[in-house]
Design a protein around this motif. Structure first.
Motif, mmCIF file in Angstrom:
data_model
loop_
_atom_site.group_PDB
_atom_site.id
_atom_site.type_symbol
_atom_site.label_atom_id
_atom_site.label_comp_id
_atom_site.label_asym_id
_atom_site.label_seq_id
_atom_site.Cartn_x
_atom_site.Cartn_y
_atom_site.Cartn_z
ATOM 1 N N ASP A 8 0.836 -1.218 0.000
ATOM 2 C CA ASP A 8 0.000 0.000 0.000
ATOM 3 C C ASP A 8 0.863 1.258 0.000
ATOM 4 N N LEU A 9 1.992 1.216 0.715
ATOM 5 C CA LEU A 9 2.906 2.365 0.713
ATOM 6 C C LEU A 9 3.435 2.631 -0.695
ATOM 7 N N TYR A 10 3.796 1.552 -1.399
ATOM 8 C CA TYR A 10 4.262 1.722 -2.787
ATOM 9 C C TYR A 10 3.158 2.314 -3.655
ATOM 10 N N TRP A 11 1.964 1.790 -3.507
ATOM 11 C CA TRP A 11 0.861 2.251 -4.342
ATOM 12 C C TRP A 11 0.488 3.702 -4.058
ATOM 13 N N SER A 12 0.664 4.120 -2.825
ATOM 14 C CA SER A 12 0.372 5.521 -2.495
ATOM 15 C C SER A 12 1.589 6.415 -2.733
ATOM 16 N N ARG A 13 2.693 5.787 -3.239
ATOM 17 C CA ARG A 13 3.943 6.488 -3.571
ATOM 18 C C ARG A 13 4.562 7.149 -2.338
ATOM 19 N N SER A 14 4.419 6.490 -1.197
ATOM 20 C CA SER A 14 5.006 6.996 0.041
ATOM 21 C C SER A 14 6.501 6.702 0.070
ATOM 22 N N GLU A 15 7.270 7.671 0.527
ATOM 23 C CA GLU A 15 8.716 7.497 0.640
ATOM 24 C C GLU A 15 9.085 6.471 1.712
ATOM 25 N N ASP A 16 8.155 6.108 2.556
ATOM 26 C CA ASP A 16 8.409 5.102 3.597
ATOM 27 C C ASP A 16 8.443 3.682 3.034
ATOM 28 N N THR A 21 10.549 -1.767 3.294
ATOM 29 C CA THR A 21 10.898 -2.960 2.524
ATOM 30 C C THR A 21 12.287 -3.435 2.904
ATOM 31 N N GLU A 22 13.207 -2.497 2.981
ATOM 32 C CA GLU A 22 14.584 -2.845 3.335
ATOM 33 C C GLU A 22 14.658 -3.415 4.746
ATOM 34 N N LYS A 23 13.879 -2.854 5.658
ATOM 35 C CA LYS A 23 13.886 -3.340 7.034
ATOM 36 C C LYS A 23 13.391 -4.796 7.090
ATOM 37 N N LYS A 24 12.344 -5.100 6.336
ATOM 38 C CA LYS A 24 11.747 -6.434 6.409
ATOM 39 C C LYS A 24 12.472 -7.456 5.530
ATOM 40 N N TYR A 25 12.917 -7.043 4.334
ATOM 41 C CA TYR A 25 13.465 -8.010 3.385
ATOM 42 C C TYR A 25 14.904 -7.744 2.956
ATOM 43 N N GLY A 26 15.560 -6.805 3.616
ATOM 44 C CA GLY A 26 16.935 -6.483 3.256
ATOM 45 C C GLY A 26 17.890 -7.663 3.388
ATOM 46 N N ARG A 27 17.822 -8.377 4.507
ATOM 47 C CA ARG A 27 18.718 -9.528 4.714
ATOM 48 C C ARG A 27 18.451 -10.632 3.699
ATOM 49 N N TYR A 28 17.182 -10.877 3.412
ATOM 50 C CA TYR A 28 16.802 -11.910 2.450
ATOM 51 C C TYR A 28 17.352 -11.582 1.052
ATOM 52 N N CYS A 29 17.130 -10.382 0.594
ATOM 53 C CA CYS A 29 17.595 -9.981 -0.735
ATOM 54 C C CYS A 29 19.123 -9.911 -0.784
ATOM 55 N N LYS A 30 19.731 -9.489 0.306
ATOM 56 C CA LYS A 30 21.190 -9.426 0.380
ATOM 57 C C LYS A 30 21.784 -10.832 0.291
ATOM 58 N N TYR A 31 21.148 -11.803 0.924
ATOM 59 C CA TYR A 31 21.604 -13.193 0.865
ATOM 60 C C TYR A 31 21.587 -13.689 -0.581
ATOM 61 N N SER A 53 13.751 -0.887 -8.503
ATOM 62 C CA SER A 53 12.921 -1.688 -9.422
ATOM 63 C C SER A 53 11.551 -1.968 -8.818
ATOM 64 N N ALA A 54 11.524 -2.263 -7.520
ATOM 65 C CA ALA A 54 10.242 -2.492 -6.849
ATOM 66 C C ALA A 54 9.401 -1.219 -6.878
ATOM 67 N N TRP A 55 10.039 -0.087 -6.662
ATOM 68 C CA TRP A 55 9.343 1.207 -6.688
ATOM 69 C C TRP A 55 8.685 1.438 -8.047
ATOM 70 N N HIS A 56 9.424 1.130 -9.120
ATOM 71 C CA HIS A 56 8.887 1.350 -10.461
ATOM 72 C C HIS A 56 7.863 0.284 -10.869
ATOM 73 N N ALA A 57 7.993 -0.921 -10.338
ATOM 74 C CA ALA A 57 7.104 -2.007 -10.736
ATOM 75 C C ALA A 57 5.761 -1.966 -10.013
ATOM 76 N N MET A 58 5.743 -1.466 -8.788
ATOM 77 C CA MET A 58 4.536 -1.567 -7.965
ATOM 78 C C MET A 58 3.288 -0.892 -8.529
ATOM 79 N N PRO A 59 3.356 0.274 -9.086
ATOM 80 C CA PRO A 59 2.093 0.826 -9.596
ATOM 81 C C PRO A 59 1.485 -0.037 -10.706
#
Length: 186
Positions: A8-16, A21-31, A53-59
């Motif tokens: 929802d944050l992505y869809w509302s274009r929130s800077e948060d 995303t990084e807080k929740k999935y940063g370690r996973y994507c880094k792995y 890429s996630a920012w651009h893909a989400m809308p």
């Protein structure tokens, strides 16, 4: 924060959206990226590209499974970065070994006429993976999706390296048989 809220944050274009995303999935994507790139700077660049890429893909897309969506982006970006880095230095490294291992599994050679509908291949792969025992599936996915080394897989699952190698060989043989049975020519 729940995945739905992050989306929802992505869809509302929130800077948060990106920090959450990084807080929740940063370690996973880094792995994922780190196993492919083996370089902290390249891995960090890949992570930044993942968030962008996630920012651009989400809308355009509303992923039903955010973790898999981000993992796929990270993996594809890391593989592209790996190819870019190693374009002139063919040879060593884990990715060529992985590709060679899987190439032996495929029943045919690549050509335009031999390419099968992607959905049929996905169906065969899903059937194949669901037919494996849990340990075999975990080892296979760790090796060929997360690009983990034999040594890392052995340590993670308390197996000998030779057991991991044999499990992978048998799994590739089973996959080859499934692809031939399904007449999938890659």
């Amino acid at each position: 924060m729940e995945d739905k809220d992050i989306i929802d944050l992505y869809w509302s274009r929130s800077e948060d959206a990106i920090p959450e995303t990084e807080k929740k999935y940063g370690r996973y994507c880094k792995y994922i990226a780190g196993n492919i790139l083996k370089n902290p700077e390249d891995t960090e660049e890949c992570l930044n590209d993942t968030w962008l890429s996630a920012w651009h893909a989400m809308p355009e897309a509303r992923p039903s499974f955010l973790k898999a969506f981000l993992g796929k982006i990270s993996r594809n970006l890391a593989l592209n970065k790996y190819e870019e880095i190693h374009a002139k230095k063919r040879g060593g490294g884990e990715i060529p070994v992985l590709l060679d291992e899987l190439q032996e599994t495929l029943p045919g050679k690549s050509d335009v006429e031999g390419i099968v509908d992607q959905q049929a291949l996905i169906h065969v792969l899903n059937q194949f993976l669901s037919g494996l025992k849990a340990e075999e599936r975990k080892v296979f996915v760790r090796r060929y999706w997360y690009c983990a080394s034999i040594k890392e897989i052995a340590g993670q699952y308390a197996l000998s390296e030779s057991k991991v190698k044999m499990t992978l060989k048998r799994s590739r043989d089973k996959l080859r048989a499934e692809l031939i049975k399904g007449e999938i020519a890659i």
